[in-house]
Design an enzyme around this catalytic site. Structure first.
Site, PDB file in Angstrom:
ATOM      1  N   HIS A   9      -4.630  -1.175   8.953  1.00 57.21           N
ATOM      2  CA  HIS A   9      -3.855  -0.115   8.307  1.00 57.21           C
ATOM      3  C   HIS A   9      -4.063  -0.127   6.804  1.00 57.21           C
ATOM      4  O   HIS A   9      -4.571  -1.093   6.247  1.00 57.21           O
ATOM      5  CB  HIS A   9      -2.363  -0.305   8.603  1.00 57.21           C
ATOM      6  CG  HIS A   9      -1.828  -1.586   8.023  1.00 57.21           C
ATOM      7  ND1 HIS A   9      -2.060  -2.814   8.604  1.00 57.21           N
ATOM      8  CD2 HIS A   9      -1.129  -1.831   6.893  1.00 57.21           C
ATOM      9  CE1 HIS A   9      -1.511  -3.757   7.867  1.00 57.21           C
ATOM     10  NE2 HIS A   9      -0.946  -3.202   6.813  1.00 57.21           N
TER      11      HIS A   9
ATOM     12  N   HIS B 179      -6.670  -0.331   0.708  1.00 60.92           N
ATOM     13  CA  HIS B 179      -7.597  -1.211   1.424  1.00 60.92           C
ATOM     14  C   HIS B 179      -7.113  -1.442   2.855  1.00 60.92           C
ATOM     15  O   HIS B 179      -5.963  -1.167   3.182  1.00 60.92           O
ATOM     16  CB  HIS B 179      -7.723  -2.553   0.704  1.00 60.92           C
ATOM     17  CG  HIS B 179      -6.457  -3.359   0.752  1.00 60.92           C
ATOM     18  ND1 HIS B 179      -5.392  -3.112  -0.095  1.00 60.92           N
ATOM     19  CD2 HIS B 179      -6.085  -4.382   1.552  1.00 60.92           C
ATOM     20  CE1 HIS B 179      -4.421  -3.959   0.187  1.00 60.92           C
ATOM     21  NE2 HIS B 179      -4.804  -4.744   1.181  1.00 60.92           N
TER      22      HIS B 179
END
Length: 173
Positions: free
Chosen positions: A34, A117
């Protein structure tokens, strides 16, 4: 109870991230790959309706988000986290800012600057981090997709995170 807000990429990108996470991420079993939009925060159960209403309003004003992955990077020397770097485009930055620029639950709780990220490795020893990062930096990773939703997650007693509610983007969706 702890809550957080995140974007889940497509299965294709999750499969790529998980191919690394199985070996290098101690949180592999706790949450799928995620992009964290808002770190963990507490919500009083009595306020849940107003929080989800606010998130629905934010979603309605949010355009679909391009998710472009273009390299492997690391947060070293601050910590030994290895990640897939997500391009910090305007749509992603705008959504992140909306989730940190209000009052109450949407106040600014940022501990670090926002670096979008997908974590693929963490809690590695210095030597292991250096070896794994060196190897993964040689991997050519380029991936593009568009995300049209974000999720309010909550943490279970065993540390696992699960979706409480999904919010679909309203602009141009």
């Amino acid at each position: 109870m702890k809550y957080g807000i995140a974007i889940f990429p497509t299965k294709k990108l999750q499969d790529l991230a998980n191919s690394f996470r199985k070996r290098y991420d101690t949180h592999y079993a706790l949450i799928p790959p995620h992009v964290t939009l808002k770190n963990a925060f507490e919500i009083d159960e009595n306020d849940m309706k107003s929080v989800t209403d606010e998130l629905a309003a934010i979603a309605k004003e949010t355009a679909p988000i391009p998710l472009n992955i273009y390299k492997v990077s690391s947060f070293a020397p601050v910590n030994n986290v290895i990640y897939l770097k997500v391009d910090p485009n305007d749509e992603l930055l705008e959504l992140h800012e909306k989730l940190h620029s209000g009052t109450g639950y949407f106040q600014d709780n940022r501990e670090y600057a926002f670096v979008p990220h997908i974590t693929i490795g963490q809690k590695l020893s210095d030597d292991e981090h250096s070896d794994v990062l060196g190897t993964l930096k040689m991997t050519n990773i380029e991936h593009e997709e568009t995300i049209d939703r974000f999720h309010l997650l909550y943490q279970l007693e065993d540390g696992m995170w699960t979706v409480y509610e999904t919010f679909r983007c309203g602009k141009d969706c």
